[in-house]
Design an enzyme around this catalytic site. Structure first.
Site, PDB file in Angstrom:
ATOM      1  N   GLY A  53       0.824  -1.197   0.000  1.00 35.93           N
ATOM      2  CA  GLY A  53       0.000   0.000   0.000  1.00 35.93           C
ATOM      3  C   GLY A  53       0.858   1.246   0.000  1.00 35.93           C
ATOM      4  O   GLY A  53       2.011   1.225  -0.434  1.00 35.93           O
ATOM      5  N   CYS A  54       0.307   2.331   0.494  1.00 34.83           N
ATOM      6  CA  CYS A  54       1.037   3.597   0.535  1.00 34.83           C
ATOM      7  C   CYS A  54       2.372   3.419   1.254  1.00 34.83           C
ATOM      8  O   CYS A  54       2.424   2.900   2.366  1.00 34.83           O
ATOM      9  CB  CYS A  54       0.201   4.652   1.251  1.00 34.83           C
ATOM     10  SG  CYS A  54       1.058   6.229   1.464  1.00 34.83           S
ATOM     11  N   PHE A  55       3.445   3.845   0.624  1.00 30.70           N
ATOM     12  CA  PHE A  55       4.761   3.596   1.204  1.00 30.70           C
ATOM     13  C   PHE A  55       5.021   4.371   2.487  1.00 30.70           C
ATOM     14  O   PHE A  55       5.923   4.052   3.249  1.00 30.70           O
ATOM     15  CB  PHE A  55       5.898   3.807   0.207  1.00 30.70           C
ATOM     16  CG  PHE A  55       5.838   5.025  -0.672  1.00 30.70           C
ATOM     17  CD1 PHE A  55       5.227   6.202  -0.281  1.00 30.70           C
ATOM     18  CD2 PHE A  55       6.426   4.994  -1.935  1.00 30.70           C
ATOM     19  CE1 PHE A  55       5.204   7.325  -1.106  1.00 30.70           C
ATOM     20  CE2 PHE A  55       6.397   6.102  -2.780  1.00 30.70           C
ATOM     21  CZ  PHE A  55       5.788   7.271  -2.354  1.00 30.70           C
TER      22      PHE A  55
END
Length: 226
Positions: A53-55
């Site tokens: 997902g979002c880093f």
């Protein structure tokens, strides 16, 4: 940056996700089992890549793990020309948002990083999304950078599939290593630099709290490199 318009009930809290989409609900962390196949990587720093997902959240969690020397947000799977946030977040590239983790296996083993990853970072039953974020660039992927890591990752995914902890099938994949491209500077250490950001408060702060709860021996409060 694009946001979808969502119609929510009055009882549903809405937080706009800087990494992608509106946040609808908080996924409950699941404490994954310890790996039956322990990693044996010898001495010296090792590196692995995780996409979940979002880093911001992936990097934020691993930066609080003892033995991790660096966690770099970036892009994996596509070309150098595609490696920019504007392109990757549009969903038109072959990249996923990923984090390159450099760690000391004498302090934290690769299989322990996998256990942490599947407990508090990524839901292994989700395809092309994690949490509030949608799109193939938010897929959860394991990218081993050695034969030992690949063997351990394959064994651990097999173990998770037999564990019965998740009601839905586990779909997280093991991907071949390609060039990792570091993301823009403003993405690095984003959670530490922006602790009051709405996305961090809603999605990533709970992940770090779960890390502390489930794995106190691995948790470090200080946001620093060893």
């Amino acid at each position: 940056m694009k946001f979808r318009v969502a119609i929510l009930s009055a009882a549903t809290a809405l937080t706009l996700s800087a990494c992608g989409q509106p946040a609808l609900a908080l996924d409950n962390p699941v404490e994954a089992p310890a790996a039956a196949r322990k990693a044996t990587e010898g001495y010296g720093l090792k590196t692995a890549i995780f996409a979940g997902g979002c880093f911001w959240g992936v990097e934020g969690v691993f930066s609080h793990v003892k033995g991790v020397h660096s966690a770099v947000s970036g892009y994996h799977g596509g070309t150098k020309r595609q490696a920019s946030y504007n392109l990757v977040s549009s969903g038109i590239t072959d990249h996923v948002e990923a984090v390159k983790v450099t760690y000391d296996p004498k302090v934290v083993r690769y299989d322990e990083l996998l256990q942490i990853f599947f407990s508090v970072v990524a839901d292994p039953t989700l395809k092309n999304r994690q949490g509030p974020d949608r799109g193939a660039h938010y897929d959860a992927e394991i990218v081993p950078l050695s034969k030992e890591q690949r063997t351990v990752a394959a064994a651990y995914l097999g173990q998770l599939k037999k564990s019965g902890l998740w009601k839905k099938p586990i779909v997280t994949s093991i991907e071949p290593a390609r060039t990792f491209y570091a993301a823009e500077d403003y993405h690095q250490d984003f959670a530490a630099k922006n602790p009051r950001h709405g996305y961090i408060q809603r999605w990533d702060k709970p992940k770090i709290a779960a890390l502390k709860k489930f794995y106190p021996k691995h948790y470090r409060a200080e946001f620093k490199r060893d």
